[in-house]
Design a protein around this motif. Structure first.
Motif, PDB file in Angstrom:
ATOM      1  N   ILE A 287      23.784   2.757  32.315  1.00 59.14           N
ATOM      2  CA  ILE A 287      23.569   1.325  32.074  1.00 59.14           C
ATOM      3  C   ILE A 287      23.180   0.623  33.380  1.00 59.14           C
ATOM      4  O   ILE A 287      23.871   0.757  34.388  1.00 59.14           O
ATOM      5  N   PRO A 288      22.078  -0.096  33.383  1.00 60.62           N
ATOM      6  CA  PRO A 288      21.650  -0.798  34.605  1.00 60.62           C
ATOM      7  C   PRO A 288      22.702  -1.806  35.079  1.00 60.62           C
ATOM      8  O   PRO A 288      23.501  -2.310  34.284  1.00 60.62           O
ATOM      9  N   SER A 289      22.664  -2.099  36.350  1.00 60.48           N
ATOM     10  CA  SER A 289      23.663  -3.005  36.938  1.00 60.48           C
ATOM     11  C   SER A 289      23.583  -4.410  36.369  1.00 60.48           C
ATOM     12  O   SER A 289      24.561  -5.158  36.403  1.00 60.48           O
ATOM     13  N   PHE A 290      22.422  -4.790  35.833  1.00 59.69           N
ATOM     14  CA  PHE A 290      22.264  -6.147  35.298  1.00 59.69           C
ATOM     15  C   PHE A 290      22.682  -6.225  33.821  1.00 59.69           C
ATOM     16  O   PHE A 290      22.516  -7.261  33.178  1.00 59.69           O
ATOM     17  N   CYS A 291      23.215  -5.117  33.277  1.00 60.20           N
ATOM     18  CA  CYS A 291      23.682  -5.092  31.891  1.00 60.20           C
ATOM     19  C   CYS A 291      25.191  -4.855  31.847  1.00 60.20           C
ATOM     20  O   CYS A 291      25.814  -4.562  32.863  1.00 60.20           O
ATOM     21  N   ARG A 292      25.763  -4.971  30.671  1.00 63.26           N
ATOM     22  CA  ARG A 292      27.183  -4.677  30.467  1.00 63.26           C
ATOM     23  C   ARG A 292      27.351  -4.202  29.016  1.00 63.26           C
ATOM     24  O   ARG A 292      26.461  -4.370  28.183  1.00 63.26           O
ATOM     25  N   TRP A 293      28.519  -3.643  28.741  1.00 66.56           N
ATOM     26  CA  TRP A 293      28.796  -3.214  27.366  1.00 66.56           C
ATOM     27  C   TRP A 293      28.860  -4.433  26.450  1.00 66.56           C
ATOM     28  O   TRP A 293      29.409  -5.478  26.813  1.00 66.56           O
ATOM     29  N   PHE A 294      28.295  -4.284  25.277  1.00 63.94           N
ATOM     30  CA  PHE A 294      28.393  -5.346  24.271  1.00 63.94           C
ATOM     31  C   PHE A 294      29.852  -5.512  23.840  1.00 63.94           C
ATOM     32  O   PHE A 294      30.539  -4.539  23.537  1.00 63.94           O
ATOM     33  N   ASN A 345      27.034  -0.472  15.086  1.00 62.77           N
ATOM     34  CA  ASN A 345      27.540   0.443  16.105  1.00 62.77           C
ATOM     35  C   ASN A 345      28.206  -0.364  17.202  1.00 62.77           C
ATOM     36  O   ASN A 345      27.606  -1.260  17.776  1.00 62.77           O
ATOM     37  N   GLN A 346      29.442  -0.035  17.506  1.00 64.60           N
ATOM     38  CA  GLN A 346      30.149  -0.771  18.536  1.00 64.60           C
ATOM     39  C   GLN A 346      29.622  -0.452  19.937  1.00 64.60           C
ATOM     40  O   GLN A 346      29.837  -1.189  20.877  1.00 64.60           O
ATOM     41  N   TRP A 347      28.941   0.702  20.075  1.00 63.23           N
ATOM     42  CA  TRP A 347      28.392   1.062  21.368  1.00 63.23           C
ATOM     43  C   TRP A 347      26.992   0.460  21.513  1.00 63.23           C
ATOM     44  O   TRP A 347      26.030   0.963  20.974  1.00 63.23           O
ATOM     45  N   ALA A 348      26.904  -0.621  22.238  1.00 66.35           N
ATOM     46  CA  ALA A 348      25.633  -1.284  22.513  1.00 66.35           C
ATOM     47  C   ALA A 348      25.779  -1.967  23.865  1.00 66.35           C
ATOM     48  O   ALA A 348      26.884  -2.109  24.380  1.00 66.35           O
ATOM     49  N   ILE A 349      24.667  -2.362  24.446  1.00 62.72           N
ATOM     50  CA  ILE A 349      24.741  -3.068  25.724  1.00 62.72           C
ATOM     51  C   ILE A 349      24.076  -4.427  25.575  1.00 62.72           C
ATOM     52  O   ILE A 349      23.190  -4.631  24.745  1.00 62.72           O
ATOM     53  N   GLU A 350      24.547  -5.352  26.394  1.00 62.18           N
ATOM     54  CA  GLU A 350      23.990  -6.701  26.356  1.00 62.18           C
ATOM     55  C   GLU A 350      23.443  -7.068  27.723  1.00 62.18           C
ATOM     56  O   GLU A 350      23.870  -6.531  28.754  1.00 62.18           O
ATOM     57  N   CYS A 351      22.492  -7.979  27.704  1.00 61.67           N
ATOM     58  CA  CYS A 351      21.829  -8.354  28.948  1.00 61.67           C
ATOM     59  C   CYS A 351      21.421  -9.823  28.885  1.00 61.67           C
ATOM     60  O   CYS A 351      20.893 -10.289  27.874  1.00 61.67           O
ATOM     61  N   ASP A 352      21.694 -10.550  29.965  1.00 61.82           N
ATOM     62  CA  ASP A 352      21.271 -11.943  30.090  1.00 61.82           C
ATOM     63  C   ASP A 352      19.868 -11.931  30.683  1.00 61.82           C
ATOM     64  O   ASP A 352      19.671 -11.632  31.864  1.00 61.82           O
ATOM     65  N   LEU A 353      18.875 -12.255  29.868  1.00 61.74           N
ATOM     66  CA  LEU A 353      17.481 -12.196  30.309  1.00 61.74           C
ATOM     67  C   LEU A 353      17.138 -13.261  31.327  1.00 61.74           C
ATOM     68  O   LEU A 353      16.073 -13.189  31.964  1.00 61.74           O
ATOM     69  N   ASN A 354      18.001 -14.217  31.505  1.00 65.96           N
ATOM     70  CA  ASN A 354      17.752 -15.287  32.467  1.00 65.96           C
ATOM     71  C   ASN A 354      18.047 -14.836  33.898  1.00 65.96           C
ATOM     72  O   ASN A 354      17.758 -15.554  34.845  1.00 65.96           O
ATOM     73  N   LEU A 371      20.408  -9.168  23.520  1.00 62.91           N
ATOM     74  CA  LEU A 371      19.730  -9.846  24.624  1.00 62.91           C
ATOM     75  C   LEU A 371      19.869 -11.355  24.489  1.00 62.91           C
ATOM     76  O   LEU A 371      19.545 -11.932  23.445  1.00 62.91           O
ATOM     77  N   LEU A 372      20.352 -11.987  25.558  1.00 62.71           N
ATOM     78  CA  LEU A 372      20.629 -13.430  25.532  1.00 62.71           C
ATOM     79  C   LEU A 372      19.594 -14.223  26.323  1.00 62.71           C
ATOM     80  O   LEU A 372      18.994 -13.718  27.267  1.00 62.71           O
ATOM     81  N   HIS A 373      19.423 -15.501  25.932  1.00 64.10           N
ATOM     82  CA  HIS A 373      18.664 -16.510  26.672  1.00 64.10           C
ATOM     83  C   HIS A 373      17.175 -16.189  26.789  1.00 64.10           C
ATOM     84  O   HIS A 373      16.541 -16.488  27.805  1.00 64.10           O
ATOM     85  N   LEU A 374      16.607 -15.600  25.743  1.00 60.25           N
ATOM     86  CA  LEU A 374      15.158 -15.401  25.729  1.00 60.25           C
ATOM     87  C   LEU A 374      14.441 -16.749  25.800  1.00 60.25           C
ATOM     88  O   LEU A 374      13.356 -16.863  26.392  1.00 60.25           O
ATOM     89  N   ASP A 375      15.070 -17.780  25.235  1.00 55.78           N
ATOM     90  CA  ASP A 375      14.456 -19.103  25.179  1.00 55.78           C
ATOM     91  C   ASP A 375      14.307 -19.752  26.554  1.00 55.78           C
ATOM     92  O   ASP A 375      13.562 -20.718  26.720  1.00 55.78           O
ATOM     93  N   GLN A 376      15.005 -19.231  27.560  1.00 55.90           N
ATOM     94  CA  GLN A 376      14.952 -19.821  28.896  1.00 55.90           C
ATOM     95  C   GLN A 376      13.854 -19.206  29.766  1.00 55.90           C
ATOM     96  O   GLN A 376      13.710 -19.565  30.933  1.00 55.90           O
ATOM     97  N   VAL A 396      17.378  -4.114  18.227  1.00 53.69           N
ATOM     98  CA  VAL A 396      17.451  -5.146  19.260  1.00 53.69           C
ATOM     99  C   VAL A 396      17.757  -6.472  18.583  1.00 53.69           C
ATOM    100  O   VAL A 396      17.109  -6.850  17.611  1.00 53.69           O
ATOM    101  N   VAL A 397      18.783  -7.166  19.103  1.00 57.44           N
ATOM    102  CA  VAL A 397      19.135  -8.495  18.600  1.00 57.44           C
ATOM    103  C   VAL A 397      19.044  -9.483  19.756  1.00 57.44           C
ATOM    104  O   VAL A 397      19.644  -9.280  20.816  1.00 57.44           O
ATOM    105  N   PHE A 398      18.262 -10.557  19.551  1.00 59.22           N
ATOM    106  CA  PHE A 398      18.166 -11.634  20.527  1.00 59.22           C
ATOM    107  C   PHE A 398      19.072 -12.776  20.090  1.00 59.22           C
ATOM    108  O   PHE A 398      19.214 -13.044  18.887  1.00 59.22           O
TER     109      PHE A 398
END
Length: 544
Positions: A287-294, A345-354, A371-376, A396-398
């Protein structure tokens, strides 16, 4: 030429002495000689397996050794001379005799007895557990003599029947050592290549194995250690069953072992046709450093969807469609619960796109994404990310707090109502929160004393999640059947404090503390682990 280390396990004392005589004639091998029969050999294997290159044994004991080691096992044969000697020994008693032996011995006895015209009943066994019953049946049939291996003789004597041991002569032992010498020479031929493999096995920290046409040829030390902790068999089988599995191209895939995800990276070996090196990578390292577990919000899907049939139908329509899904609402409205249901699936990762994000690295994880904050982002960047999501093999869920002008989401946009909108047509979630809090804190609260206008005012200051937390806090300290919801500013200012119910178990209190810190850290497991001075795996395990 490097000497080979051989462990000889003799199932009976006479064979041990024969082996000692033959050993004196061998110069290029190192030996250890043990006396043990069948299951008695297992502790010896566990003791010497790391330093042993090859085992020599006989009959059922050799069979057991093969089941408990990956090293080669040379079997001292029961030669034609051995069988002939035994048959001649019992020819006067053949009508009252019976042979009880493992199949690898009994089949040879059958062939030679047929040639000699000596008819002796033969019973084949597959394990030592069958010997006693076979001896009892033989005795009941009037057999006076039983021929077999060491364990057969011991049991026969226990039941008062004469036992004759099938012995191996010196020529049989020499034959086994000659086979061992041939194996030693082959080992020497490949010694340099094997040494390179051993260096690689120790030097490369990542677990890996080398595969040829879906057959594993070599495993690294780190993989062997991982196999002791995790049952990887089903996961590797799933890898070989993948339709896209090829030997001439790279492959990244997510597979699961006991519900835990691993990234499988297959890299073809250019110099070896149909060979690949397969890395098994823990997702925590991938998992990249800019991501975290969902992290879910602890809400249930029926609660989030409520009694609004239109909302429920729209959710079902969106889930059925292929492609990335966009959820819009105020943060804390149940978007994480909806995402969990969509990803299944409980195993997913999330990422703040901002934040600073490497898009290629993000989508190389092959994990389901939240994926969060696509609108920004700028419209051009939004389009780039959504197009990448359209090509992505996993869901993928935004999530955005405002609508975005992208037609690619047509039919796959799900808008969650805010708390104030929920209150206009559905109050059932309040009852559900009270019931859950009663269950957690052992209380019997039955309602809220606030007026409708007060609750409506609170709904403008809270999301569904924070409103739940408000109810939970009030019920935790409640001493009456009704609670009054209010923002206790003095309590809020006490940062770093949490009320604990000391009647709970230690595990329950630990979970509550971790959950609180997780919320304070914006559901960032890395920050939570650092603040609590534990690792991320422990955080995840404590919250399971």
């Amino acid at each position: 030429m490097k000497a080979m280390h051989i462990t000889v396990i003799a199932p009976y004392e006479g064979l041990q002495k024969t082996v000692k005589r033959v050993i004196q004639q061998q110069k290029q091998m190192k030996y250890e000689l043990y006396l043990a029969d069948l299951q008695e050999a297992i502790p010896i294997i566990e003791k010497v397996d790391d330093k042993t290159d090859l085992y020599i044994s006989r009959g059922g004991t050799a069979k057991i050794i093969k089941a408990h080691t990956s090293k080669q096992v040379v079997e001292i044969p029961i030669s034609g001379y051995d069988i002939l000697r035994t048959l001649l020994l019992i020819q006067d008693e053949k009508d009252g005799a019976e042979i009880i032996a493992f199949e690898n011995i009994s089949s040879d006895f059958y062939e030679i007895s047929q040639l000699l015209g000596i008819e002796v009943p033969i019973t084949s066994i597959e394990s030592e557990n069958e010997v006693e019953k076979a001896v009892i049946r033989a005795k009941e049939s009037g057999r006076r003599v039983i021929i077999g291996d060491t364990v057969t003789n011991q049991i026969a004597q226990r039941y008062g029947v004469e036992g004759i041991l099938i012995t191996s002569g010196e020529e049989s032992v020499k034959q086994a050592f000659e086979q061992a010498e041939t194996i030693r020479q082959v080992h020497h031929f490949y010694d340099e290549e094997n040494q390179l493999y051993k260096v690689l096995a120790k030097e490369i920290e990542e677990p890996y194995f080398i595969v040829e046409e879906k057959e594993i040829r070599f495993k690294s030390d780190t993989l062997k250690k991982l196999e002791k902790k995790e049952n990887l068999g089903m996961m590797l089988q799933a890898l070989f069953e993948l339709n896209e599995y090829e030997y001439n191209q790279e492959l990244r895939h997510i597979l699961y072992s006991n519900g835990k995800p691993y990234q499988i990276y297959v890299q073809p070996l250019k110099e070896k046709l149909n060979h690949s090196i397969v890395y098994i990578r823990s997702m925590e390292k991938v998992i990249p450093s800019f991501c975290r577990w969902f992290q879910t919000d602890g809400l249930s899907l029926p609660l989030v969807l409520g009694t609004d049939i239109v909302l429920e139908n729209h959710f079902n329509e969106v889930v059925e469609k292929e492609g990335p899904i966009l959820i819009t609402s105020v943060e804390g409205s149940g978007e994480r619960c909806i995402t969990e249901a969509i990803l299944a699936n409980q195993w997913a990762i999330e990422c703040d796109l901002n934040k600073e994000v490497d898009i290629d690295l993000l989508f190389s994880t092959q994990m389901p994404l939240f994926l969060l904050h696509l609108d920004q982002l700028l419209p051009s960047k939004q389009l780039e990310i959504v197009e990448a999501a359209n090509q992505y093999a996993n869901p993928v869920v935004f999530f955005c707090e405002s609508q975005i002008e992208l037609r690619v989401f047509e039919g796959r946009v799900f808008e969650l109502p805010t708390l104030s909108k929920r209150l206009q047509h559905d109050l059932s979630f309040i009852r559900a929160f009270i019931s859950r809090a009663n269950s957690r804190y052992g209380k019997q609260v039955i309602g809220i004393k606030n007026t409708s206008s007060e609750i409506q005012e609170l709904s403008h200051r809270h999301s569904l999640v924070s409103f739940r937390d408000l109810i939970f806090r009030e019920i935790e300290r409640a001493d009456s059947p009704h609670i009054l919801l209010q923002v206790d500013r003095a309590e809020q200012e006490k940062e770093g404090f949490i009320h604990l119910d000391l009647t709970k178990s230690l595990d329950e209190m630990e979970s509550e503390i971790i959950q609180k810190v997780l919320e304070d850290e914006g559901f960032n497991q890395s920050k939570t682990a650092k603040r609590l001075n534990i690792n991320r795996t422990t955080v995840w395990r404590k919250l399971k």
